[in-house]
Motif scaffolding. Structure first.
Motif, PDB file in Angstrom:
ATOM      1  N   VAL A  43       0.878  -1.172   0.000  1.00 57.80           N
ATOM      2  CA  VAL A  43       0.000   0.000   0.000  1.00 57.80           C
ATOM      3  C   VAL A  43       0.909   1.213   0.000  1.00 57.80           C
ATOM      4  CG1 VAL A  43      -1.777   1.277   1.241  1.00 57.80           C
ATOM      5  CG2 VAL A  43      -1.737  -1.215   1.390  1.00 57.80           C
ATOM      6  N   ASP A  44       0.754   2.041  -1.011  1.00 54.88           N
ATOM      7  CA  ASP A  44       1.544   3.261  -1.062  1.00 54.88           C
ATOM      8  C   ASP A  44       0.577   4.411  -1.286  1.00 54.88           C
ATOM      9  OD1 ASP A  44       3.391   5.230  -1.288  1.00 54.88           O
ATOM     10  OD2 ASP A  44       4.237   4.544  -3.200  1.00 54.88           O
ATOM     11  N   ARG A  45       0.224   5.069  -0.217  1.00 58.55           N
ATOM     12  CA  ARG A  45      -0.871   6.047  -0.223  1.00 58.55           C
ATOM     13  C   ARG A  45      -2.095   5.404  -0.858  1.00 58.55           C
ATOM     14  NH1 ARG A  45       3.467   8.653  -2.188  1.00 58.55           N
ATOM     15  NH2 ARG A  45       4.798   9.333  -0.477  1.00 58.55           N
ATOM     16  N   GLY A  46      -2.592   5.979  -1.936  1.00 55.11           N
ATOM     17  CA  GLY A  46      -3.810   5.403  -2.519  1.00 55.11           C
ATOM     18  C   GLY A  46      -3.588   4.212  -3.445  1.00 55.11           C
ATOM     19  N   ARG A  47      -2.326   3.965  -3.774  1.00 57.79           N
ATOM     20  CA  ARG A  47      -2.030   2.908  -4.746  1.00 57.79           C
ATOM     21  C   ARG A  47      -1.680   1.602  -4.055  1.00 57.79           C
ATOM     22  NH1 ARG A  47      -1.356   4.170 -10.159  1.00 57.79           N
ATOM     23  NH2 ARG A  47      -2.415   6.136 -10.520  1.00 57.79           N
ATOM     24  N   LEU A  48      -2.297   0.544  -4.524  1.00 60.60           N
ATOM     25  CA  LEU A  48      -2.035  -0.755  -3.912  1.00 60.60           C
ATOM     26  C   LEU A  48      -1.592  -1.752  -4.979  1.00 60.60           C
ATOM     27  CD1 LEU A  48      -4.984   0.466  -2.666  1.00 60.60           C
ATOM     28  CD2 LEU A  48      -4.494  -1.342  -1.067  1.00 60.60           C
TER      29      LEU A  48
END
Ligand SMILES: Nc1nc2c(ncn2[C@@H]2O[C@H](COP(=O)(O)OP(=O)(O)O)[C@@H](O)[C@H]2O)c(=O)[nH]1
Ligand SMILES: [Mg+2]
Ligand SMILES: [Zn+2]
Length: 336
Positions: A43-48
């Motif tokens: 999970v990288d902020r909103g990006r998964l």
């Protein structure tokens, strides 16, 4: 209580007039029966990134999930483009019920608990025996977090080539915490990885540890070559460590039998959210003694029934001491 409308005596004002057309909140959501099952890897902020069958695909939360968080280890339902092709983005429409949640509060003053990892069943607490010196309070805090989350703790003591493990292990004897000890030589000849892997097989293990303890070195010895990460070297330009790890990351164990979830180095492990009643569950010999405790007993107050329980010979006093030592870490700060 906050009220809407002009009449403050009007009870239970549920309808907010003229807001967004007064649309009723709908409970009827599309069922997404065609959704695929996925496992959240990063999970990288909103990006998964999500593992769907054998493909790693990129995804984001669907709007219908609202504020519900999605974390590494979550089992999810995904729809949309599941090809994993470049520039495609699938949508996560559902988060399946979690079997466990490893939480932390950023600090003890921080009332917001954050879920770090979902669905793990074991917490590997990686500690160096020297360089950096072991921090028993941080270990205790990690133990409390593990017990609170219902994860089985595993102490991983690294760098035994620099200092022996005996002294540190003494203070965990009464807790019965399982442990493995590794050294530089054993990292080189594969014995360290073998010994640790034995404990990870068939499980989902979250790895935590203070920066510099050798967590990345160990993780790299455990996972396939193409999954390896850079170990932290001090950056000559900034003088800071190369913090390659910014969020948790799920890594498959070779052979597909288990998951290793690497988490960013922890400096502290806020325990604001921890409930003493859940921690006591890790002490089955003390649990029946809590029946005589006052409601919401902190287990460290004069009325606590555990003193009598121990005095009557039902449990080892050292166990009660250990429980209280752990519970006390909730009030103390790391480094005190
Ligand atoms: N002496 C010794 N050094 C180790 C051992 N394991 C790792 N190191 C060293 O410790 C330093 C930090 O390792 P790293 O894996 O980046 O630690 P991390 O910050 O916990 O991920 C590196 O210089 C490693 O080579 C060990 O078993 N013995
Ligand atoms: Mg590291
Ligand atoms: Zn009590």
């Amino acid at each position: 209580m906050r009220r809407y409308g002009k009449n403050p005596d009007e009870d239970d004002v549920r309808v907010r007039p003229n807001r967004k057309g007064n649309r009723p909140r709908t409970n009827i959501r599309p069922k997404h029966e065609d959704a695929a099952e996925g496992f959240v890897l990063t999970v990288d902020r909103g990006r998964l990134t999500v593992l769907v069958e054998d493909r790693t695909i990129h995804a984001m939360k669907a709007r219908e999930l609202g504020r519900k968080g999605v974390v590494v280890g979550d089992r999810v339902a995904v729809v949309g483009d599941l090809s994993g092709a470049k520039d495609t983005l699938a949508r996560i429409v559902r988060v399946e019920e979690r079997t466990s949640v490893l939480r932390r509060t950023a600090d003890d003053d921080d009332p917001f608990e954050r879920v770090v990892v979902a669905n793990a069943d074991q917490l590997a607490i990686v500690t160096a025996l020297a360089d950096p010196e072991p921090r028993p309070r941080l270990i205790d805090r990690c133990l409390v977090a593990a017990y609170d989350a219902g994860l089985e703790p595993l102490l991983v003591l690294t760098k035994s080539d620099l200092a022996p493990a005996a002294t540190l292990l003494e203070s965990y004897g009464t807790l019965g915490v399982r442990y493995v000890v590794t050294s530089r030589e054993e990292l080189a000849d594969g014995a360290a990885a073998d010994r640790v892997r034995e404990r990870l097989t068939g499980r989902t293990t979250a790895f935590v540890g203070h920066s510099g303890v050798g967590k990345t070195t160990l993780v790299n010895a455990l996972v396939a070559e193409d999954r390896r990460r850079a170990t932290g070297h001090v950056n000559a330009v900034t003088g800071r460590g190369r913090h390659t790890t910014t969020s948790a990351l799920a890594l498959p164990l070779p052979g597909g039998d288990g998951w290793l979830i690497d988490t960013p180095g922890v400096r502290s492990f806020g325990l604001h959210h921890v409930d003493p009643a859940r921690v006591v569950q890790a002490f089955p010999d003390l649990v029946p003694g809590t029946e005589g405790c006052p409601r919401a007993c902190s287990h460290d107050e004069p009325e606590c029934a555990l003193d009598q329980w121990v005095a009557d010979g039902h449990a080892d006093p050292a166990r009660l001491y250990s429980l209280r030592r752990l519970l006390a870490t909730r009030e103390r700060r790391e480094g005190d």
